[in-house]
Design a protein around this motif. Structure first.
Motif, PDB file in Angstrom:
ATOM      1  N   UNK A   1     -83.233  22.197  39.467  1.00 31.38           N
ATOM      2  CA  UNK A   1     -81.924  21.751  39.198  1.00 31.38           C
ATOM      3  C   UNK A   1     -81.208  22.152  38.050  1.00 31.38           C
ATOM      4  N   UNK A   2     -81.925  22.789  37.158  1.00 30.64           N
ATOM      5  CA  UNK A   2     -81.214  23.451  35.985  1.00 30.64           C
ATOM      6  C   UNK A   2     -80.912  24.937  36.442  1.00 30.64           C
ATOM      7  N   UNK A   3     -81.914  25.719  37.184  1.00 36.45           N
ATOM      8  CA  UNK A   3     -81.588  26.719  37.581  1.00 36.45           C
ATOM      9  C   UNK A   3     -80.511  26.922  38.513  1.00 36.45           C
ATOM     10  N   UNK A   4     -80.395  25.878  39.337  1.00 35.43           N
ATOM     11  CA  UNK A   4     -79.387  25.922  40.405  1.00 35.43           C
ATOM     12  C   UNK A   4     -77.972  25.253  40.036  1.00 35.43           C
ATOM     13  N   UNK A   5     -77.853  24.755  38.843  1.00 39.73           N
ATOM     14  CA  UNK A   5     -76.651  24.186  38.039  1.00 39.73           C
ATOM     15  C   UNK A   5     -76.472  22.676  38.382  1.00 39.73           C
TER      16      UNK A   5
ATOM     17  N   UNK B   1     -81.159  31.631  28.306  1.00 35.93           N
ATOM     18  CA  UNK B   1     -79.832  31.356  29.202  1.00 35.93           C
ATOM     19  C   UNK B   1     -79.520  32.774  30.177  1.00 35.93           C
ATOM     20  N   UNK B   2     -79.578  33.910  29.582  1.00 35.78           N
ATOM     21  CA  UNK B   2     -79.058  35.095  30.054  1.00 35.78           C
ATOM     22  C   UNK B   2     -80.404  35.492  31.101  1.00 35.78           C
ATOM     23  N   UNK B   3     -81.576  35.217  30.768  1.00 40.53           N
ATOM     24  CA  UNK B   3     -82.629  35.695  31.672  1.00 40.53           C
ATOM     25  C   UNK B   3     -82.462  34.868  32.845  1.00 40.53           C
ATOM     26  N   UNK B   4     -82.526  33.435  32.779  1.00 36.81           N
ATOM     27  CA  UNK B   4     -82.672  32.615  34.005  1.00 36.81           C
ATOM     28  C   UNK B   4     -81.327  32.164  34.492  1.00 36.81           C
TER      29      UNK B   4
END
Length: 398
Positions: free
Chosen positions: A225-229, A250-253
C-alpha cells in the motif's frame, strides 16, 4: 489515503440527527479563516455540524435564535500533524503504552485504529488546548512501527471520531532504533533490512498484477500500500545523513513520503525542497539529545523561507504527561523568526492539506466542519486563554 471509515458514515449508522444540533454565531474582533486575509470584526455562523457563513459583521446579520458567542480571536480547530496520544497514555504505565511494539523492528501492518483509546485523558487534555483533530498512531523507534490514523478528539469511541483509519506507515531511521531492538545494530543494517522488505513487497505486487493470488500477508499488504500510494511513508529522521537516506529510499522505491522530526533539516534544505517532500517539524522545544541534539528554534522559519511545506507536531514524549502542545511549540517558533500567520497556518490548514483532509477541516469556510477555537487574545501569546472549543457544531469546552 484510505477513507474506509468516515465520521459521516458513523453518524448515519448511529442515527445522529444533524438537525438536533444547535445554531451558533461567533462574533470576534479577528477571525483567521486561513482562506485569505484575516477578517476584522467578523462573524461565523454554524448550522448543524457545518459552517453556514463567514464574513464581516457588515456583511452578515446574526439570525434570531442563534446562540451567540463573543470573543477576541477565532481560528479553525488546531490539527496536530503527528502525535501518539490515544496510544500513549498519561500515566506512563505498561497498560497505557501501546505506541511501540518491541517484538520486531519491522511491523508496518499494526493498525493504530485497533489500539486508540478515545477515552484516554491525554486526548481530552489536548482538546482543552484547542486541538480538535490529531494524526496519531504508532510512534518512532522501530524501522517500521505501524500505521497512523486521523481522528477528532471530542468523541468517546474511535468509530465516532475517525476521519481516516489508515493514513501513513511510520518508519524510523537513526540510532533510536538500536535503543529498542538487537537488530539492526547499525544504520546500514537497518536500511538494508527495510530495502529487503520493500523488494519483497514489490514482488508481492507483481504476483497480484500477474493474476497470481499469493497467500495474504498483512506485512506485505501494508508495504504494498505504501508502494502503490494508498498509504504514505512517514519517516522519522533527525540527522542530516539520515534525512538524505530517507530521500534515497523515496527515490529508489517511488513512494510518497513525509519527513518527520528533521532536527537537522536546515543543513539540507535544498535537497528536501528538490525532492518535494513536506516536513512534520520536530517540536520547537524538543529536548536536544541523541539524534536531535542539533535541533534549532529557527528551523521552522528556515523551512518557510525555503518554501518547504511543514506543519507542527507534538511528537512522542517519554515522560509524563506524554505529550506536548502544538500551540506552544508554534508560539516559540514565531518568537524565533517565523511569521505569526504562517505559524497559525502550520497549525491548521497546512496539516489538513498534507494529511488530505482539507475538504473537511483546517480552515473556516462555508460547508466545512464547524471546528473553531475561541481565544481571549493573540493565540500565540502565553497569557492568552482559550474561551471555548467547538467541534462539529457542538461546544465541547467552555
Amino acid at each position: 489515503m484510505k477513507k474506509r471509515i468516515t465520521l459521516f458514515l458513523f453518524a448515519l449508522l448511529l442515527g445522529v440527527s444533524m438537525s438536533s444540533y444547535s445554531q451558533i454565531a461567533v462574533q470576534a474582533d479577528t477571525i483567521y479563516t486561513m482562506e485569505g486575509n484575516k477578517i476584522v470584526n467578523g462573524i461565523v455562523l454554524v448550522q448543524g455540524d457545518k459552517i453556514e457563513a463567514v464574513g464581516s459583521a457588515s456583511e452578515i446579520e446574526i439570525p434570531s435564535g442563534y446562540d451567540t458567542h463573543k470573543t477576541s480571536v477565532v481560528t479553525p480547530g488546531l490539527i496536530d500533524a503527528h502525535t501518539v496520544v490515544g496510544l500513549a497514555g498519561i500515566y506512563n504505565q505498561d497498560s497505557d503504552q501501546d505506541q511501540l511494539e518491541t517484538s520486531s523492528a519491522i511491523q508496518p501492518h499494526l493498525r493504530a485504529y485497533d489500539a486508540y483509546n478515545a477515552r484516554e485523558e491525554l486526548v481530552d487534555f489536548v482538546l482543552n488546548k484547542g486541538v480538535t483533530t490529531v494524526h496519531t498512531g504508532h510512534g518512532p523507534g522501530a524501522l517500521a512501527s505501524g500505521q497512523t490514523m486521523i481522528v477528532k478528539t471530542p468523541y468517546n469511541t474511535v468509530e465516532k471520531g475517525v476521519l481516516d483509519s489508515e493514513t501513513t506507515v511510520a518508519f524510523t531511521l537513526g540510532s533510536t532504533v538500536g535503543r529498542y531492538f538487537d537488530k539492526p545494530g547499525t544504520r546500514a543494517k537497518g536500511v538494508a533490512m527495510l530495502r529487503q522488505q520493500f523488494i519483497k513487497a514489490q514482488e508481492y505486487l507483481e504476483k497480484q498484477k500477474s493474476g497470481e493470488k499469493p497467500n495474504k500477508d498483512l506485512k506485505m499488504e501494508a508495504l504494498a500500500d505504501v508502494l502503490n500510494g494508498d498509504l504514505t511513508a512517514m519517516i522519522t529522521a533527525h540527522r542530516a545523513n539520515d534525512i538524505m537516506t530517507a530521500l534515497r529510499l523515496k527515490e529508489e522505491f517511488g513512494f510518497d513520503m513525509i519527513l518527520d522530526g528533521a532536527a537537522e533539516a536546515y543543513l539540507v534544505l535544498d535537497e528536501i525542497k528538490e525532492a518535494g517532500v513536506p516536513v512534520f517539524i520536530h517540536p520547537t522545544m524538543t529536548r536536544t539529545y541523541g539524534d536531535a541534539k542539533n535541533a534549532s528554534f529557527t528551523t521552522a522559519s528556515k523551512l518557510a523561507e525555503a518554501g518547504i511545506s511543514f506543519a507542527f507536531q507534538s511528537g512522542f514524549e517519554s515522560y509524563v504527561p506524554k505529550t506536548r502542545i502544538i500551540l506552544y511549540e508554534a508560539a516559540i517558533a514565531a518568537a524565533y523568526g517565523l511569521d505569526r500567520e504562517t505559524a497559525l497556518h502550520a497549525l491548521t490548514k497546512q496539516p489538513a492539506q498534507l494529511l488530505g483532509i482539507s475538504d473537511k477541516v483546517g480552515s473556516l469556510a462555508k460547508g466545512k466542519d464547524a471546528d473553531l477555537v475561541l481565544f481571549d487574545g493573540d493565540p500565540l501569546e502565553y497569557t492568552t486563554h482559550i474561551k471555548s472549543v467547538i467541534v462539529d457544531g457542538k461546544v465541547v469546552k467552555k
